[in-house]
Every structure is written in structure tokens, then in C-alpha cells.
Design an enzyme around this catalytic site. Structure first.
Site, PDB file in Angstrom:
ATOM      1  N   ARG A  48      10.558  -8.987  19.586  1.00 47.72           N
ATOM      2  CA  ARG A  48       9.474  -8.474  18.741  1.00 47.72           C
ATOM      3  C   ARG A  48       8.535  -7.553  19.526  1.00 47.72           C
ATOM      4  NH1 ARG A  48       8.630 -12.410  14.183  1.00 47.72           N
ATOM      5  NH2 ARG A  48       6.603 -11.460  13.858  1.00 47.72           N
TER       6      ARG A  48
ATOM      7  N   TYR B  36       7.498  -3.850  18.697  1.00 46.33           N
ATOM      8  CA  TYR B  36       6.463  -3.704  17.664  1.00 46.33           C
ATOM      9  C   TYR B  36       5.111  -4.187  18.190  1.00 46.33           C
ATOM     10  CZ  TYR B  36       4.216  -4.171  13.047  1.00 46.33           C
ATOM     11  OH  TYR B  36       3.369  -4.066  11.964  1.00 46.33           O
TER      12      TYR B  36
ATOM     13  N   GLY C 226       9.497 -24.924   7.572  1.00 39.53           N
ATOM     14  CA  GLY C 226       8.641 -24.503   6.457  1.00 39.53           C
ATOM     15  C   GLY C 226       7.187 -24.883   6.653  1.00 39.53           C
TER      16      GLY C 226
HETATM   17  N1  LIG Z   1       3.017  -4.821   5.469  1.00 45.18           N
HETATM   18  C1  LIG Z   1       2.398  -5.645   6.295  1.00 45.18           C
HETATM   19  O1  LIG Z   1       2.364  -6.866   6.069  1.00 45.18           O
HETATM   20  C2  LIG Z   1       1.686  -5.094   7.512  1.00 45.18           C
HETATM   21  C3  LIG Z   1       0.984  -5.993   8.329  1.00 45.18           C
HETATM   22  C4  LIG Z   1       0.354  -5.508   9.456  1.00 45.18           C
HETATM   23  C5  LIG Z   1       0.374  -4.167   9.755  1.00 45.18           C
HETATM   24  N2  LIG Z   1       1.049  -3.304   8.955  1.00 45.18           N
HETATM   25  C6  LIG Z   1       1.089  -1.893   9.343  1.00 45.18           C
HETATM   26  O2  LIG Z   1       0.828  -1.062   8.228  1.00 45.18           O
HETATM   27  C7  LIG Z   1       1.620   0.130   8.324  1.00 45.18           C
HETATM   28  C8  LIG Z   1       2.414   0.302   7.044  1.00 45.18           C
HETATM   29  O3  LIG Z   1       3.245  -0.819   6.859  1.00 45.18           O
HETATM   30  P1  LIG Z   1       4.204  -0.971   5.600  1.00 45.18           P
HETATM   31  O4  LIG Z   1       4.292  -2.397   5.272  1.00 45.18           O
HETATM   32  O5  LIG Z   1       3.803  -0.007   4.554  1.00 45.18           O
HETATM   33  O6  LIG Z   1       5.581  -0.576   6.269  1.00 45.18           O
HETATM   34  P2  LIG Z   1       6.733   0.409   5.734  1.00 45.18           P
HETATM   35  O7  LIG Z   1       7.872   0.240   6.667  1.00 45.18           O
HETATM   36  O8  LIG Z   1       6.966   0.208   4.279  1.00 45.18           O
HETATM   37  O9  LIG Z   1       6.053   1.825   5.922  1.00 45.18           O
HETATM   38  C9  LIG Z   1       6.051   2.521   7.137  1.00 45.18           C
HETATM   39  C10 LIG Z   1       6.295   3.984   6.826  1.00 45.18           C
HETATM   40  O10 LIG Z   1       6.288   4.712   8.066  1.00 45.18           O
HETATM   41  C11 LIG Z   1       7.393   5.619   8.038  1.00 45.18           C
HETATM   42  N3  LIG Z   1       7.750   5.893   9.443  1.00 45.18           N
HETATM   43  C12 LIG Z   1       8.286   5.047  10.354  1.00 45.18           C
HETATM   44  N4  LIG Z   1       8.429   5.667  11.532  1.00 45.18           N
HETATM   45  C13 LIG Z   1       7.962   6.933  11.363  1.00 45.18           C
HETATM   46  C14 LIG Z   1       7.853   8.050  12.213  1.00 45.18           C
HETATM   47  N5  LIG Z   1       8.254   7.996  13.493  1.00 45.18           N
HETATM   48  N6  LIG Z   1       7.339   9.191  11.722  1.00 45.18           N
HETATM   49  C15 LIG Z   1       6.952   9.276  10.413  1.00 45.18           C
HETATM   50  N7  LIG Z   1       7.036   8.240   9.554  1.00 45.18           N
HETATM   51  C16 LIG Z   1       7.536   7.081  10.042  1.00 45.18           C
HETATM   52  C17 LIG Z   1       8.480   4.886   7.286  1.00 45.18           C
HETATM   53  O11 LIG Z   1       9.478   5.739   6.766  1.00 45.18           O
HETATM   54  C18 LIG Z   1       7.657   4.214   6.176  1.00 45.18           C
HETATM   55  O12 LIG Z   1       7.505   5.063   5.063  1.00 45.18           O
HETATM   56  C19 LIG Z   1       2.507  -0.017   9.545  1.00 45.18           C
HETATM   57  O13 LIG Z   1       1.918   0.697  10.619  1.00 45.18           O
HETATM   58  C20 LIG Z   1       2.471  -1.490   9.835  1.00 45.18           C
HETATM   59  O14 LIG Z   1       2.625  -1.761  11.209  1.00 45.18           O
HETATM   60  C21 LIG Z   1       1.718  -3.750   7.839  1.00 45.18           C
END
Ligand SMILES: NC(=O)c1ccc[n+]([C@@H]2O[C@H](COP(=O)([O-])OP(=O)(O)OC[C@H]3O[C@@H](n4cnc5c(N)ncnc54)[C@H](O)[C@@H]3O)[C@@H](O)[C@H]2O)c1
Length: 315
Positions: free
Chosen positions: A141, A144, A206
Site C-alpha cells: 500500500r 499510495y 468483520g
Molecule cells: N474515494 C475515497 O474514499 C478517497 C479517500 C481519501 C482520499 N481520496 C482521494 O481523492 C481523490 C479522488 O479519489 P476518487 O475516489 O475520486 O478516485 P478515482 O480513482 O475515482 O479518481 C481519480 C481520478 O484521477 C485520474 N488520474 C489518475 N492518475 C492520473 C494522472 N496521472 N493524471 C491525470 N489523471 C489521473 C483517474 O483517471 C480518475 O479519474 C484521490 O486523490 C484520492 O486519493 C479518495
């Protein structure tokens, strides 16, 4: 009207954010390389006068004039970020440098979507922003978790060294419509399995807990943070403090879907955190923000979205 760049704008959270920013009367540039996002997510926005879509990978520089940057680009689900871990780290590290350089050149305010994963498998519960975390630097992990931690470092170094106007949000587990159906996240997994009357898979016993926040609340928190007072940088937790065990969640989804599925247990993946719950006092005080949507209500909306996908055979 502000000109706002949303990287990762065609992903799950990004799509909702782009729509809300447009509805508030802004010009929105959605930038995405479609690694985990898709044009389908933003199909209702394409054609709107102040919406623009750019295919671009943020690990390469880009030059555009903007007032604000929401840096969301990064695959968020373990299933996806572990496929190409080097690219995941690059997206957080090189991508952040490129977006911070853009902010430096244009004078734009920039917000980083960081994550509760920076706390790793925490010894402190619930998690406050001043907790430094417990992250394995060499695990599966880490691409990330450590990528996001380094991105935070970069944001604060650009702030101290170049006076860049930064905001850092630590987002906790988020759910809602437009989540990818097969991305291995627990809510989407359970709903899809329940709708297909397949066994619901619980990893571990769980008893591990999570705190789930509906996507509209997250988007509201991000926008409030972006527009917060000049000298407030964060990091600030944005998430729902209502904690639930994974077993309780499975049972709730079975009830809400009326599914006949059974629950089955599989071994816990490596480095999976046992508990996660945000302290949101800082967000309440600085942003006047707290989640509004109850888990049951959010789950019903999410289940309806997933049902519509089943009807169109998109599962
Ligand atoms: N969903 C969650 O629970 C959560 C929790 C904590 C943090 N986040 C953060 O929020 C953000 C959005 O998360 P999400 O759930 O919408 O994820 P997601 O994977 O649905 O969206 C991420 C987007 O980034 C785009 N992407 C990835 N690498 C890229 C690159 N190199 N250049 C351009 N675009 C790129 C992907 O195509 C996608 O559209 C992320 O940064 C994630 O780390 C999300």
C-alpha cells in the site's frame, strides 16, 4: 466567476466536484488521463458552456491560466493503485510538483486531496490532524500512502519556500453514486454482490471499522476548504466520524437491498488498517463544516445508482 482546474475530474469524487463548481457559476477545466475515471462520468457536463475536458497525465507539466486548482488525480482504490505502483507514486509526487509549479506560475490557490491513509494503521484512535501516522514504507500500500505523504510534504515545502497558497484535505472513506462498480472498495463490493445475490465477502472477521462519508458532504467540505481564510492551510480531516464495523455494514446493505446473499469470510489483506475514524473538530471550527447525510440515506441513493447500472447490464 473563477477559472478552476480539477485534476482527476472524471473520477468518482472529481465528477461531483466539477458539477457543483459549475452549478455555482464557475468555469471548470476537468483534466484526467482516464486511468480510473471516464468520459461517461462527466457526459452530462460535456457541452455545458463553462465546462472543458482535457486528456492529460499530471506526471507531465501543463500550462494553463487558472485561479484555483483542486488536485484530485490519483487512483484511490487499492485494486487500481497496486496495478502500477510506480505510476501511483509518480502521480502523487511528480504530479504534485507539476501542479504546484502551475500554482507558482499562475498565482492560483491549490488544494491537495490527501487521505486518511497518511495515518496508516493507527495506534491513536480516533485520528486527529496532529497524529503523524504509522505507515509501512515498503509494503504493497506504500505507493499510495507514502506517495500521498510525500505530496503533503511538497505542498508544505512549496508553501514555506515559495509562499504558494495551499490547502490540504485529508479525506476519509467516501461513497456515493459514480463509484466504480468493480474497484474493490467495500461499499461498492457489497452493493454489487447484494444486487447480484452473490455472497458478500468480508476480509478478516468483520470487526474492523471504517467511517463512511457521502460524496456530497465531501465535495462541500473541499469547496469550503478551498475558500477558507488565507492563512488556513490545513491539513484538515474531511470525513464522517460515525464509525461502523464492516460486518454491520454488510448486514445493513443486505437489509437495504432486500438481498438473499450470504456473508462469507476471507483472509485480511496485508497492512489493512483495523480502525479508521476522523476527529473533525478542526473542520467544524475553521470551515463550519460537518457531514449532513446519514449512512442509511446515502446508501439508499448509492444502491439506486447501482441498480440503474444493473438494469443497463453494466455490472
Ligand atoms: N474515494 C475515497 O474514499 C478517497 C479517500 C481519501 C482520499 N481520496 C482521494 O481523492 C481523490 C479522488 O479519489 P476518487 O475516489 O475520486 O478516485 P478515482 O480513482 O475515482 O479518481 C481519480 C481520478 O484521477 C485520474 N488520474 C489518475 N492518475 C492520473 C494522472 N496521472 N493524471 C491525470 N489523471 C489521473 C483517474 O483517471 C480518475 O479519474 C484521490 O486523490 C484520492 O486519493 C479518495
Amino acid at each position: 466567476m473563477k477559472k478552476i482546474l480539477v485534476t482527476g475530474g472524471a473520477g468518482f469524487i472529481g465528477t461531483h466536484l466539477c458539477e457543483k463548481l459549475l452549478n455555482q457559476g464557475n468555469e471548470v477545466i476537468c483534466l484526467d488521463n482516464y486511468y480510473t475515471g471516464s468520459k461517461v462520468n462527466v457526459e452530462e457536463l460535456i457541452g455545458r458552456k463553462y465546462f472543458e475536458l482535457i486528456r492529460h497525465d499530471i506526471t507531465f507539466p501543463i500550462l494553463i491560466e487558472v485561479d484555483q486548482i483542486y488536485n484530485l488525480a490519483c487512483p484511490a482504490s487499492p485494486v487500481h493503485y497496486q496495478v502500477d505502483p510506480v505510476q501511483t507514486t509518480k502521480t502523487s509526487v511528480h504530479g504534485s510538483i507539476n501542479m504546484l509549479e502551475l500554482a507558482k506560475r499562475t498565482g492560483a490557490r491549490i488544494l491537495q486531496s490527501s487521505t486518511s491513509e497518511v495515518y496508516g494503521d493507527p495506534e491513536i484512535h480516533p485520528q486527529k490532524e496532529n497524529y503523524w501516522g504509522r505507515v509501512n514504507p515498503i509494503g504493497i500500500r506504500s505507493c499510495y500512502d507514502e506517495g500521498k505523504r510525500c505530496a503533503e510534504t511538497l505542498f508544505f515545502d512549496y508553501y514555506r519556500q515559495y509562499n504558494i497558497d495551499i490547502k490540504v484535505a485529508r479525506i476519509f472513506n467516501t461513497y456515493g453514486p459514480k463509484m466504480q462498480l468493480q474497484d474493490g472498495r467495500v461499499i461498492s463490493n457489497f452493493i454489487v454482490q447484494a444486487l447480484k445475490n452473490e455472497n458478500l465477502t468480508i476480509f478478516g472477521d468483520g470487526a474492523q471499522s471504517r467511517s463512511f462519508c457521502y460524496v456530497d458532504d465531501i465535495v462541500d467540505g473541499l469547496i469550503k476548504l478551498m475558500n477558507s481564510r488565507n492563512d488556513f492551510t490545513g491539513p484538515v480531516n474531511i470525513g464522517n466520524p460515525d464509525e461502523i464495523s464492516i460486518l454491520e455494514l454488510a448486514e445493513k446493505i443486505l437489509k437495504l437491498t432486500g438481498s438473499k446473499s450470504k456473508i462469507v469470510y476471507k483472509p485480511l489483506p496485508l497492512d489493512d488498517p483495523k480502525r479508521r475514524q476522523p476527529v473533525i473538530d478542526l473542520a467544524e471550527k475553521e470551515l463550519g463544516w460537518q457531514p449532513q447525510i446519514q449512512l442509511d440515506d446515502g446508501l439508499k441513493k448509492t444502491i439506486n445508482y447501482f441498480k440503474s447500472r444493473v438494469l443497463y447490464n453494466k455490472l
